[in-house]
Write a protein that holds these residues in place. Structure first.
Motif, PDB file in Angstrom:
ATOM      1  N   CYS A 124      48.546  16.564  57.716  1.00 22.26           N
ATOM      2  CA  CYS A 124      47.108  16.591  58.052  1.00 22.26           C
ATOM      3  C   CYS A 124      46.196  16.101  56.937  1.00 22.26           C
ATOM      4  N   GLY A 169      43.428  15.832  54.403  1.00 15.35           N
ATOM      5  CA  GLY A 169      42.170  16.569  54.345  1.00 15.35           C
ATOM      6  C   GLY A 169      41.658  17.022  55.709  1.00 15.35           C
ATOM      7  N   ASP A 210      49.365  10.920  61.083  1.00 13.49           N
ATOM      8  CA  ASP A 210      49.217   9.675  60.351  1.00 13.49           C
ATOM      9  C   ASP A 210      50.098   9.847  59.113  1.00 13.49           C
ATOM     10  N   ILE A 211      51.297   9.276  59.163  1.00 16.54           N
ATOM     11  CA  ILE A 211      52.296   9.591  58.132  1.00 16.54           C
ATOM     12  C   ILE A 211      52.056   8.775  56.848  1.00 16.54           C
ATOM     13  N   VAL A 271      45.224  19.229  49.184  1.00 14.61           N
ATOM     14  CA  VAL A 271      44.466  18.625  50.294  1.00 14.61           C
ATOM     15  C   VAL A 271      44.172  19.662  51.374  1.00 14.61           C
ATOM     16  N   ASP A 274      56.535  21.474  54.409  1.00 15.23           N
ATOM     17  CA  ASP A 274      57.213  20.195  54.193  1.00 15.23           C
ATOM     18  C   ASP A 274      57.843  19.812  55.530  1.00 15.23           C
ATOM     19  N   GLY A 282      58.938  15.870  49.372  1.00 13.75           N
ATOM     20  CA  GLY A 282      59.730  16.882  50.052  1.00 13.75           C
ATOM     21  C   GLY A 282      61.203  16.767  49.805  1.00 13.75           C
ATOM     22  N   THR A 339      59.628  17.411  56.261  1.00 11.96           N
ATOM     23  CA  THR A 339      60.971  16.831  56.155  1.00 11.96           C
ATOM     24  C   THR A 339      62.024  17.924  55.956  1.00 11.96           C
ATOM     25  N   ASN A 349      51.050  19.076  50.608  1.00 13.61           N
ATOM     26  CA  ASN A 349      50.200  19.185  49.423  1.00 13.61           C
ATOM     27  C   ASN A 349      49.136  20.280  49.596  1.00 13.61           C
ATOM     28  N   VAL A 384      49.710   7.255  49.543  1.00 13.09           N
ATOM     29  CA  VAL A 384      50.466   8.509  49.634  1.00 13.09           C
ATOM     30  C   VAL A 384      51.920   8.202  49.984  1.00 13.09           C
ATOM     31  N   ASN A 385      52.836   8.802  49.255  1.00 11.81           N
ATOM     32  CA  ASN A 385      54.261   8.646  49.552  1.00 11.81           C
ATOM     33  C   ASN A 385      54.805   9.916  50.165  1.00 11.81           C
TER      34      ASN A 385
HETATM   35  C1  LIG Z   1      48.082   9.232  55.471  1.00  9.80           C
HETATM   36  S1  LIG Z   1      47.878  10.865  54.861  1.00  9.80           S
HETATM   37  C2  LIG Z   1      47.195  11.756  56.226  1.00  9.80           C
HETATM   38  C3  LIG Z   1      45.687  11.738  56.272  1.00  9.80           C
HETATM   39  C4  LIG Z   1      45.104  12.645  57.346  1.00  9.80           C
HETATM   40  N1  LIG Z   1      45.405  12.140  58.669  1.00  9.80           N
HETATM   41  C5  LIG Z   1      43.593  12.848  57.229  1.00  9.80           C
HETATM   42  O1  LIG Z   1      42.874  12.654  58.225  1.00  9.80           O
HETATM   43  O2  LIG Z   1      43.105  13.240  56.135  1.00  9.80           O
HETATM   44  C6  LIG Z   1      49.542  11.444  54.798  1.00  9.80           C
HETATM   45  C7  LIG Z   1      49.712  12.882  54.352  1.00  9.80           C
HETATM   46  O3  LIG Z   1      51.118  13.200  54.390  1.00  9.80           O
HETATM   47  C8  LIG Z   1      51.335  14.209  53.431  1.00  9.80           C
HETATM   48  N2  LIG Z   1      52.791  14.353  53.149  1.00  9.80           N
HETATM   49  C9  LIG Z   1      53.601  13.633  52.332  1.00  9.80           C
HETATM   50  N3  LIG Z   1      54.848  14.102  52.377  1.00  9.80           N
HETATM   51  C10 LIG Z   1      54.835  15.174  53.255  1.00  9.80           C
HETATM   52  C11 LIG Z   1      55.824  16.070  53.715  1.00  9.80           C
HETATM   53  N4  LIG Z   1      57.082  15.991  53.303  1.00  9.80           N
HETATM   54  N5  LIG Z   1      55.456  17.045  54.601  1.00  9.80           N
HETATM   55  C12 LIG Z   1      54.160  17.123  55.029  1.00  9.80           C
HETATM   56  N6  LIG Z   1      53.185  16.304  54.618  1.00  9.80           N
HETATM   57  C13 LIG Z   1      53.518  15.325  53.742  1.00  9.80           C
HETATM   58  C14 LIG Z   1      50.513  13.792  52.235  1.00  9.80           C
HETATM   59  O4  LIG Z   1      50.254  14.892  51.392  1.00  9.80           O
HETATM   60  C15 LIG Z   1      49.258  13.231  52.943  1.00  9.80           C
HETATM   61  O5  LIG Z   1      48.250  14.206  52.986  1.00  9.80           O
END
Ligand SMILES: C[S@@+](CC[C@H](N)C(=O)[O-])C[C@H]1O[C@@H](n2cnc3c(N)ncnc32)[C@H](O)[C@@H]1O
Length: 243
Positions: free
Chosen positions: A62, A64, A171-172, A91, A153, A182, A155, A88, A178-179
């Protein structure tokens, strides 16, 4: 891609990130027109199955909470519950603040904050923000949307207490800002598996927004729609019911 629902280019400036909705560091705001198109397509898919909501919606990446908050404001009466999780914790602070705007109390709090800025700085941008809060007040209904926001997490395949979800929209990570973080080495496959566990198998749709290179497929899901827009691809999936 041809818009099916958001056919006219509307002015979504009330939703500009940082105006009323809070901006999380190192995140980009999701385009509001696209968010609205995706969620209306999801409603249409579920209505085709005879399920008219209100819907339980979940975003497991999600950030922010911008995407969920805009959907919540635009389609307040169609939503019963919003669940927001992210790896995270930082966020999630912003996500909580953004999702709090889906209530009268949250909007009042934000209004007071902006009025404080107007008193202190008297900027035109703060006056505009106040107008946007007033606009948001017209969007939200009397019944509060239930909100859950927590660290996860996606994953990690260990059990997690989220079930009966109707729409997962996420939105991954794309890799440039952002990478994936996990425990898991196959994040997309684990994402699909965890989403499968969370969905209400009779009435649900999973929507994944990703960069164009990512291979979006899994044997637990049937792809029912797919389109590309700019740097993104958007895949719609329904869970396959296992007997
Ligand atoms: C493209 S951003 C999403 C933005 C969001 N849709 C918004 O409106 O703010 C991708 C998000 O995936 C999160 N992320 C990365 N690895 C993750 C994991 N293993 N599990 C959950 N979230 C993860 C990041 O912390 C980041 O906030």
């Amino acid at each position: 891609m041809k818009y099916k629902f958001e056919t006219d280019k509307k002015d979504f400036s009330h939703f500009a990130s940082g105006r009323v909705l809070y901006n999380a560091a190192n995140t980009t705001a999701f385009p509001v027109r696209l968010a609205s198109e995706i969620i209306q397509r999801s409603f249409y898919i579920l209505e085709g199955k005879g399920f008219f909501g209100p819907y339980k919606i979940y975003d497991p990446c999600c950030g922010g909470g911008f995407l969920l908050a805009t959907i919540g404001l635009l389609y307040y009466d169609k939503i019963s519950e919003i669940i927001a999780t992210d790896f995270n914790n930082e966020v999630l602070e912003t996500a909580r603040k953004n999702l709090s705007l889906l209530s009268r109390e949250g909007l009042n709090r934000r209004k007071k904050e902006i009025e404080g800025y107007i008193e202190a700085f008297g900027k035109e941008s703060h006056m505009q923000a106040l107008k946007s809060v007033e606009y948001f007040e017209t969007l939200i209904g009397e019944r509060n949307i239930r909100i859950k926001c927590m660290q996860r997490d996606i994953t990690d395949k260990k059990d997690f207490p989220i079930t009966g979800v109707n729409i997962i929209i996420t939105d991954i990570p794309y890799g440039n800002i952002v990478n994936w973080k996990g425990v898991n080495e196959a994040p997309i496959s684990s994402l699909f598996e965890n989403c499968y566990k969370a969905l209400d198998k009779k009435a649900s749709v999973l929507v994944i927004v990703a960069d164009k290179k990512t291979k979006l497929e899994h044997n637990l899901f049937k792809r029912i729609e797919h389109f590309k827009l700019g740097k993104r691809q958007i895949g719609f999936f329904e869970p396959i019911i296992r007997v």
